[in-house]
Design a protein around this motif. Structure first.
Motif, short mmCIF file in Angstrom:
data_model
loop_
_atom_site.label_atom_id
_atom_site.label_comp_id
_atom_site.label_asym_id
_atom_site.label_seq_id
_atom_site.Cartn_x
_atom_site.Cartn_y
_atom_site.Cartn_z
N PRO A 74 14.52 -7.29 -31.86
CA PRO A 74 14.02 -8.59 -31.41
C PRO A 74 13.80 -9.49 -32.62
CG PRO A 74 12.73 -6.76 -30.51
CD PRO A 74 13.60 -6.18 -31.58
N VAL A 75 13.80 -10.80 -32.37
CA VAL A 75 13.69 -11.77 -33.46
C VAL A 75 12.55 -12.74 -33.18
CG1 VAL A 75 14.85 -13.71 -34.59
CG2 VAL A 75 16.14 -11.64 -34.06
N SER A 125 19.50 -9.09 -28.08
CA SER A 125 19.93 -9.41 -29.44
C SER A 125 21.33 -8.87 -29.70
CB SER A 125 18.95 -8.81 -30.47
OG SER A 125 17.96 -9.73 -30.84
N ARG A 126 21.54 -7.61 -29.34
CA ARG A 126 22.85 -6.99 -29.57
C ARG A 126 23.95 -7.73 -28.80
NH1 ARG A 126 26.08 -4.04 -33.00
NH2 ARG A 126 27.72 -3.03 -31.79
N GLU A 127 23.67 -8.10 -27.57
CA GLU A 127 24.69 -8.81 -26.79
C GLU A 127 25.00 -10.18 -27.39
OE1 GLU A 127 26.57 -7.56 -24.33
OE2 GLU A 127 25.56 -5.74 -25.00
N LEU A 128 23.97 -10.88 -27.85
CA LEU A 128 24.22 -12.18 -28.49
C LEU A 128 25.01 -12.00 -29.79
CD1 LEU A 128 20.72 -13.88 -28.02
CD2 LEU A 128 22.86 -14.50 -26.88
N VAL A 131 18.16 -17.58 -31.08
CA VAL A 131 17.06 -17.04 -30.27
C VAL A 131 17.21 -17.56 -28.85
CG1 VAL A 131 14.55 -16.86 -30.02
CG2 VAL A 131 15.58 -16.95 -32.30
N ASN A 132 17.59 -16.65 -27.96
CA ASN A 132 17.84 -17.01 -26.56
C ASN A 132 17.65 -15.77 -25.70
OD1 ASN A 132 18.58 -18.16 -24.15
ND2 ASN A 132 20.77 -18.29 -24.64
N GLY A 133 16.41 -15.49 -25.35
CA GLY A 133 16.12 -14.31 -24.55
C GLY A 133 16.03 -13.03 -25.37
N ASN A 134 16.12 -13.14 -26.69
CA ASN A 134 16.05 -11.96 -27.56
C ASN A 134 14.84 -12.00 -28.49
OD1 ASN A 134 17.22 -14.17 -28.97
ND2 ASN A 134 18.00 -12.79 -30.54
N GLY A 135 13.91 -12.92 -28.23
CA GLY A 135 12.74 -13.04 -29.08
C GLY A 135 12.06 -14.37 -28.85
N TYR A 136 11.38 -14.86 -29.88
CA TYR A 136 10.57 -16.07 -29.74
C TYR A 136 10.74 -16.98 -30.95
CZ TYR A 136 8.24 -13.06 -26.33
OH TYR A 136 7.97 -12.22 -25.30
N LEU A 137 10.58 -18.28 -30.70
CA LEU A 137 10.50 -19.27 -31.76
C LEU A 137 9.05 -19.69 -31.96
CD1 LEU A 137 13.48 -21.57 -30.71
CD2 LEU A 137 13.45 -20.01 -32.66
N PHE A 138 8.67 -19.99 -33.20
CA PHE A 138 7.36 -20.55 -33.46
C PHE A 138 7.54 -21.81 -34.32
CE2 PHE A 138 8.18 -18.08 -37.23
CZ PHE A 138 7.54 -18.75 -38.25
N ASP A 178 4.42 -3.83 -26.87
CA ASP A 178 5.05 -3.64 -25.56
C ASP A 178 6.44 -3.04 -25.76
OD1 ASP A 178 6.28 -3.87 -23.05
OD2 ASP A 178 5.25 -5.75 -22.58
N GLY A 179 6.55 -1.71 -25.62
CA GLY A 179 7.81 -1.03 -25.85
C GLY A 179 8.91 -1.48 -24.91
N GLU A 180 8.59 -1.74 -23.65
CA GLU A 180 9.61 -2.17 -22.69
C GLU A 180 10.15 -3.55 -23.06
OE1 GLU A 180 9.97 -3.12 -17.90
OE2 GLU A 180 8.41 -1.74 -18.62
N LEU A 181 9.24 -4.45 -23.41
CA LEU A 181 9.66 -5.80 -23.84
C LEU A 181 10.52 -5.69 -25.10
CD1 LEU A 181 9.45 -8.94 -23.84
CD2 LEU A 181 7.37 -8.66 -25.22
N ARG A 182 10.08 -4.87 -26.05
CA ARG A 182 10.82 -4.72 -27.31
C ARG A 182 12.24 -4.21 -27.05
NH1 ARG A 182 7.05 -2.19 -29.53
NH2 ARG A 182 7.81 -0.03 -29.46
#
Length: 411
Positions: free
Chosen positions: A337-338, A386-389, A350-357, A375-379
């Protein structure tokens, strides 16, 4: 300076070959000359990309030459990783602690001896502008890729904050003067292409991703303890950063976020890379009481980088001057995750693979890191995305597009 390798055979006219009853002699491979002001052993994104471009093109059957600065001073030439590397005489760069600069020179003799089908310049500084000028004089088509942002140079030039806007305008004006001589211009992302237009570049700019080796960088299913052991990291939740420890990376925000994260989870931050901010970051970590949780791994050779990503649970990129960020792509390909700054080209990754701040929002950065680490499931879900992107940035696709561009400009 040693001369480049030459073709051992002379191509014979096909009609003459047919009359003689001989098999036709194969045409020589496409000959690509790459010019760059930074190349390994330099450690930065442009050097890594240029090396991967050169070796990738060579592996696809091209004859590849690189002109760059000498890493030691004297000029010379050698074949390295299947690439013919011509190093020009250089001197230390006064404003940078590790890089060297080529002594300005005309490259006509070297250009004539290499006789390339196309020049692919990776910048507009000393080597880039000399190579483009020599190519124009010889009639060699020029492709140019931009990795430049003035923000990456201000700290080394000690440019005061009040003068940076004006210095930036002058720097972009110089860039435009050099790159407008190219037949084709590329840059890693659509946002980076828009930046050039915003800075007055009037030619067409094509986004071509730097690309990522999806075979080398991939997720690992085994527990992370094995990878952490390789870097002498404690076996605890790990936030990873990879890159130069320099001003524009804003790593102080990551260090200051750590105490907030530690309120919820037993985390640590691992920083891979070197730079002039290390001592500043060490003092900051000590002052806020997290010195034992900020681990400085220093320089990690490229061949060991997949293991570094395997040691982490989440990748953080707080930098604000990224035209793409190869390190972030490598993290994504590794299934991490990013959490990244909402700045420059990072939002494209970053598009569904993490968060922007938002840059400067330490509490927001800490909140996102905490959510992922607890959160292991979220991670796992973010990591799969991330891998798919990352699959859309396969470096073989990028290499194939550059080959097409070379053919288009040489017709």
């Amino acid at each position: 300076m040693a001369m480049p390798l030459s073709n051992a055979a002379t191509i014979t006219h096909s009609a003459d070959v047919a009359e003689a009853g001989l098999a036709p002699v194969a045409e020589r491979p496409r000959r690509v000359l790459i010019s760059t002001d930074t190349y390994p052993p330099d450690v930065n994104g442009t050097a890594y990309f240029t090396h991967r471009l050169a070796t990738g093109l060579a592996a696809r059957g091209n004859e590849v030459h690189v002109i760059c600065q000498s890493d030691a001073g004297p000029a010379g030439a050698d074949v390295v990783d299947g690439v013919i590397v011509h190093r020009l005489r250089s001197a230390p760069l006064v404003v940078h602690p590790t890089m060297r600069v080529t002594v300005p020179t005309r490259l006509d003799r070297l250009m004539n001896s290499i006789d390339p089908d196309v020049l692919h310049s990776q910048g507009h500084f000393v080597v880039g502008r000399a190579a483009i000028a020599a190519a124009r004089r010889r009639g060699v088509p020029v492709v140019a890729t931009n990795h430049f942002m003035p923000d990456n140079l201000f700290q080394f030039g000690h440019v005061p904050a009040g003068l940076r806007e004006r210095a930036g305008r002058l720097a972009w004006r110089d860039f435009n003067r050099v790159f407008r001589r190219a037949d084709r211009v590329t840059t890693p992302t659509p946002l980076a292409a828009g930046l050039l237009r915003d800075q007055g570049f009037t030619g067409d700019v094509e986004p071509v991703s730097c690309g990522i080796d999806l075979a080398r960088f991939h997720p690992h299913s085994e527990p992370k303890q094995w990878a952490r052991r390789l870097f002498d990291l404690p076996d605890r939740p790990t936030v990873l950063f990879v890159g130069r420890l320099d001003e524009e990376k804003h790593l102080g925000e990551l260090v200051r976020a750590l105490p907030h994260v530690l309120n919820t989870t037993d985390a640590q931050v691992a920083l891979v890379g070197r730079g002039n901010q290390r001592e500043v970051l060490e003092r900051l970590a000590g002052r806020i009481g997290v010195a034992e949780r900020v681990r400085f791994l220093g320089f990690v050779p490229d061949e060991n980088m997949p293991q570094a990503f395997a040691a982490a649970d989440v990748f953080a990129m707080p930098g604000v001057a990224e035209l793409q960020s190869i390190a972030t792509l490598e993290a994504m390909a590794s299934g991490l995750p990013v959490v990244a700054a909402n700045a420059m080209a990072l939002p494209h990754l970053v598009n569904g693979n993490g968060y922007l701040f938002e840059p400067g929002d330490v509490a927001g950065l800490a909140s996102h890191l905490t959510a992922i680490l607890t959160d292991g499931e979220l991670r796992a879900r973010l990591g799969r995305t991330s891998r798919e992107l990352a699959r859309t940035h396969d470096h073989q696709v990028s290499l194939a597009r550059f080959e097409q561009i070379y053919d288009e400009v040489t017709r």
